[in-house]
Design an enzyme around this catalytic site. Structure first.
Site, PDB file in Angstrom:
ATOM      1  N   LYS A 146       3.690 -25.562  34.240  1.00  0.00           N
ATOM      2  CA  LYS A 146       3.622 -26.951  33.753  1.00  0.00           C
ATOM      3  C   LYS A 146       4.954 -27.705  33.893  1.00  0.00           C
ATOM      4  O   LYS A 146       4.964 -28.883  34.230  1.00  0.00           O
ATOM      5  CB  LYS A 146       3.197 -26.970  32.279  1.00  0.00           C
ATOM      6  N   ASP A 188      -2.338 -31.735  26.918  1.00  0.00           N
ATOM      7  CA  ASP A 188      -2.183 -30.807  25.783  1.00  0.00           C
ATOM      8  C   ASP A 188      -1.804 -31.619  24.544  1.00  0.00           C
ATOM      9  O   ASP A 188      -2.286 -31.361  23.437  1.00  0.00           O
ATOM     10  CB  ASP A 188      -1.068 -29.791  26.042  1.00  0.00           C
TER      11      ASP A 188
END
Ligand code: ATR
Length: 272
Positions: free
Chosen positions: A65, A100
């Site tokens: 990420k 997220d």
């Protein structure tokens, strides 16, 4: 047919295909979703290659990420840029997002939790803690970061403070003092994953607490069991997984995500 997928290393345990295929089925969309194992050194080439092949969108999971957020091929939205991590890529527009963060917010809000005016105790100072504190911090009153490695908690708290989020870092010893005074407890450590253990002594929990655990395996962690026993409101980690997926679906398709179908498919597979 549109093609989507998730990249990571390892990748075989990702539950994203189950969730997104259920979503495509539910809305009758002609699309598929696959897992792709990509190694760190190949990341940028993989993004370029996927675009050339016509892949419409990708999710990004550990450990990629942060690196994808640095890709010169993508323009990141403000949240992804602040957090320094991208978990969703729109390959049609070459944009990077972090769902997220917004997924965590929707997970708690879908349980009737209002973030404004709340004090938060965040357990952990890694990637998950970072995404959630940035997202919650602009609504909540104060965030205490509590971490095994105190220096990491202090660094994250300083960074948040520099971004205008009232925050302080502590070692785990501070829990005794902090937990009784807090409104929302978030576990963003891996403690509780496949083990019956919690960082929060059960005697500190009370019925006005809201307890959100990012861990989804098991669904009911020791922390959530203790919180339930104390009469607190609980939100399990599968909700964050569902809502980060729902946000990605919405960014890719422009349609409202079929959250119920995604949630059912995910929970069924977690129980199997
Ligand atoms: P992620 O990106 O999933 O947040 P990470 O960056 O590796 O993963 O962070 C893991 C978090 O869990 C950290 O806050 C870590 O604490 P340290 O900073 O001290 O390493 C925490 N953690 C992992 N195992 C732990 C344990 N056994 N006890 C307490 N905290 C733990």
């Amino acid at each position: 047919m549109k093609v989507y997928g998730v990249i990571g290393d390892p990748i075989e345990h990702s539950l994203s295909p189950i969730m997104h295929r259920a979503a495509f089925d539910a809305v009758g969309m002609d699309a598929d979703y696959s897992r792709f194992r990509v190694m760190e050194g190949d990341l940028f080439e993989a993004l370029k290659g996927a675009r050339v092949l016509g892949v419409a969108g990708l999710n990004v999971t550990v450990p990629h990420k942060e690196r994808v957020a640095e890709s010169p091929l993508l323009v990141n939205d403000e949240t992804a840029e602040n957090i320094g991590a991208v978990n969703t890529v729109d390959l049609e527009n070459m944009k990077g997002y972090n769902t997220d963060a917004s997924g965590a917010r929707r997970a708690v809000e879908s349980h009737g939790v209002e973030l404004s005016g709340k004090r938060v105790t965040m357990l952990g100072a890694g990637g998950a803690a970072r995404a959630i504190t940035y997202e919650f911090g602009y609504s909540t009153t104060h965030i205490d970061i509590v971490n095994r490695t105190e220096s990491r908690a202090e660094e994250l708290a300083e960074e948040l403070t520099d971004s205008g989020i009232d925050s302080k870092g502590y070692s785990l010893d501070a829990l005794e003092e902090l937990i009784p005074e807090t409104d929302i407890i978030v576990n963003a450590t891996s403690v509780g994953m496949k083990e019956d253990r919690s960082l929060v002594p059960s005697g500190l929990l009370h019925n006005e607490h809201i307890v959100f655990d990012v861990v989804y395996n098991p669904l009911k962690t020791r922390l959530l069991k203790d919180a339930e026993d104390a009469g607190a409101k609980t939100v399990d980690g599968a909700w964050m997984l569902v809502y980060q997926g729902a946000e990605a679906f919405e960014l890719w398709t422009g349609e409202e995500a079929p959250v119920d179908a995604m949630n059912k498919a995910l929970r069924k597979s977690l129980k199997e």
